[in-house]
Design a protein around this motif. Sequence first.
Motif, mmCIF file in Angstrom:
data_model
loop_
_atom_site.group_PDB
_atom_site.id
_atom_site.type_symbol
_atom_site.label_atom_id
_atom_site.label_comp_id
_atom_site.label_asym_id
_atom_site.label_seq_id
_atom_site.Cartn_x
_atom_site.Cartn_y
_atom_site.Cartn_z
ATOM 1 N N LEU A 29 43.195 42.578 39.085
ATOM 2 C CA LEU A 29 42.334 42.787 40.249
ATOM 3 C C LEU A 29 40.898 42.351 39.953
ATOM 4 O O LEU A 29 40.245 41.712 40.791
ATOM 5 N N ALA A 54 40.750 38.506 39.760
ATOM 6 C CA ALA A 54 40.873 37.911 41.091
ATOM 7 C C ALA A 54 39.601 38.100 41.900
ATOM 8 O O ALA A 54 39.258 37.259 42.747
ATOM 9 N N VAL A 100 44.955 40.520 46.439
ATOM 10 C CA VAL A 100 46.042 40.748 45.496
ATOM 11 C C VAL A 100 47.018 41.760 46.081
ATOM 12 O O VAL A 100 46.628 42.839 46.527
ATOM 13 N N TRP A 138 50.319 43.874 44.894
ATOM 14 C CA TRP A 138 50.886 44.265 43.594
ATOM 15 C C TRP A 138 52.071 45.200 43.788
ATOM 16 O O TRP A 138 51.944 46.238 44.444
ATOM 17 N N ALA A 193 49.033 35.091 36.207
ATOM 18 C CA ALA A 193 48.022 35.489 37.184
ATOM 19 C C ALA A 193 46.792 34.593 37.088
ATOM 20 O O ALA A 193 46.211 34.214 38.107
ATOM 21 N N LEU A 211 47.373 36.462 46.231
ATOM 22 C CA LEU A 211 48.093 36.444 44.970
ATOM 23 C C LEU A 211 49.045 37.625 44.982
ATOM 24 O O LEU A 211 48.618 38.779 44.972
#
Length: 213
Positions: free
Chosen positions: A88, A91, A99, A101, A120, A133
């Motif tokens: 996190l 990013a 993100v 997850w 990542a 992502l």
Amino acid sequence: MTDQSIQLASLIASRLCHDLLSPVGGMTNGIELLQDETDPAMREQCIDLLAQGARRTATRLRYFRLAFGAAGGFDDLLPVAEIKELVLAQAAEGRDIKVEWVANAEGFSKPAAKILLNFALMGIEALPRGGTLSVAVEQRGGEYEIAIRAEGMRIAFGEDVGKALDGTIPTEELSAHTVPAGLCRMIAQQTGGGIQHAKTEGALVLGAVLPNG
């Protein structure tokens, strides 16, 4: 130590220097401005610049410590929350990257953590204009299944990175840019796992299956 090991270590060191240059440079500029500045408001801005550079440097060092180094202490598993926090934070340095997850795992083995963090990193770099992502990890039986999807308006994923993942580029021909992909391939080979990747116009998918242990 073999020639390949020396080459890999040199490339990782080059990558670390490259990625740390920007935040450290920001702190250097902040110190130079602070030395000559007398206006209180401007000095406060310089201090903010220094604090931002220090946070970015610390974040990247923590990330690279696990992604490239031998960190993780003596525990068998690395905490899921710690790996998530690092992804996190990394990013957040990108341009408008969201993100998502999902991790169904008690913890990450060191090989699994390195694969996930390097995947990542490649996913974040593939989103120069921002995007999403998505990280998914499933621990079932004796295996980790890791999947990362980078989706955005533009996907930046060079053919050389794909070849490094496939293993069609020998270690001596890797670069600082492709060394994360090469490291993922080596980890998969050494642990008896496998990795794969696929790119479309708007998405990049990176996947790995690794033994648990």
